[in-house]
Motif scaffolding. Sequence first.
Motif, short mmCIF file in Angstrom:
data_model
loop_
_atom_site.label_atom_id
_atom_site.label_comp_id
_atom_site.label_asym_id
_atom_site.label_seq_id
_atom_site.Cartn_x
_atom_site.Cartn_y
_atom_site.Cartn_z
N GLU A 18 80.05 27.33 -60.26
CA GLU A 18 79.75 25.93 -60.09
C GLU A 18 80.68 24.92 -60.05
OE1 GLU A 18 74.83 27.48 -59.54
OE2 GLU A 18 75.85 25.96 -61.02
N ALA A 19 81.76 24.97 -61.22
CA ALA A 19 81.95 23.95 -62.03
C ALA A 19 83.72 23.84 -61.54
CB ALA A 19 82.85 24.73 -63.28
N ALA A 20 83.38 22.32 -60.93
CA ALA A 20 84.84 22.50 -59.93
C ALA A 20 86.11 22.90 -60.67
CB ALA A 20 85.22 20.92 -59.29
N GLY A 21 86.04 22.79 -61.61
CA GLY A 21 87.94 23.16 -62.84
C GLY A 21 87.84 25.01 -62.75
N ASN A 22 86.91 25.11 -62.92
CA ASN A 22 86.67 26.70 -63.04
C ASN A 22 87.82 27.65 -64.18
OD1 ASN A 22 86.58 26.74 -59.75
ND2 ASN A 22 85.12 27.89 -60.98
N LYS A 23 87.22 26.34 -65.38
CA LYS A 23 88.15 27.47 -66.38
C LYS A 23 87.71 28.84 -66.41
CE LYS A 23 85.15 26.24 -70.12
NZ LYS A 23 85.07 25.84 -71.46
#
Lengths: 115, 113
Positions: A97-102
Motif C-alpha cells: 500500500e505504500a507508493a514508494g515501496n521501499k
Amino acid sequence: AQSVTQLGSHVSVSEGALVLLRCNYSSSVPPYLFWYVQYPNQGLQLLLKYTSAATLVKGINGFEAEFKKSETSFHLTKPSAHMSDAAEYFCAVSITEAAGNKLTFGGGTRVLVKP
Amino acid sequence: EPEVTQTPSHQVTQMGQEVILRCVPISNHLYFYWYRQILGQKVEFLVSFYNNEISEKSEIFDDQFSVERPDGSNFTLKIRSTKLEDSAMYFCASKGIGPETQYFGPGTRLLVL
C-alpha cells in the motif's frame, strides 16, 4: 513495519544438489516479496518476485520460490546447484500500500558451491 | 536493456569532506532510491524520492544527507561532512509505477579515511 529474517548466513552445497535458502517475513499488510542475488563486486540483480499473483514464482537461472502466508515464508529453491550459483542472496519485502515501496532486506545468505 | 548507472564506482575521501554520488536511473522510471550496504552487513534503505521530493527516509538519512534530481536525468546523493561510519557501498535504484521491480545500479564504494 516490515522485517525479513534469513536463516543461515552461509550455506554450502555440492554441485548438483538442492539449494534451499530460507526467508521469513513480518508485515502488517499484504507484502510484496523479492529475492535478489549479488555476485562479487556487483550490484543487486532480481531473481524473482511475488506480487500477489501465483504463490509459486519462477525466476531466472532455474530458481523458484513459494509464498506461504500461513508460515510467513518465501523460501528460495533450485533443484540442482551450479558452480555459477555461488553468490550472496537477499530476501526483501515491501508494503503493497505504500507508493514508494521501499525494500527491507534480510541479512543475506552466502552460497558456496562445492565441486 | 535499460539499466541504472552510478558514478564513480569507487571514491576515497577524508573525514569531514563532502561527497556527491551520482546515479542515472532508467529513463521512464518515476521512483528513485538510495540504499547502502556496510561491509558484511545487510542492505539498508536510506531514502526514496518521487515527484521531485523525498517520499520516505530512514533514521540513517540525517541532516548530513541530501538528494537531488538536478536535471531530470541524474539523481544524486550528497553527504555534507563524511564520517568514518559512512564507509559503505551505496546503491541507487529506480522503479516505475505500481509494484514493479526496483532496478539497482552497480553501486559506489565509498571509503572515508
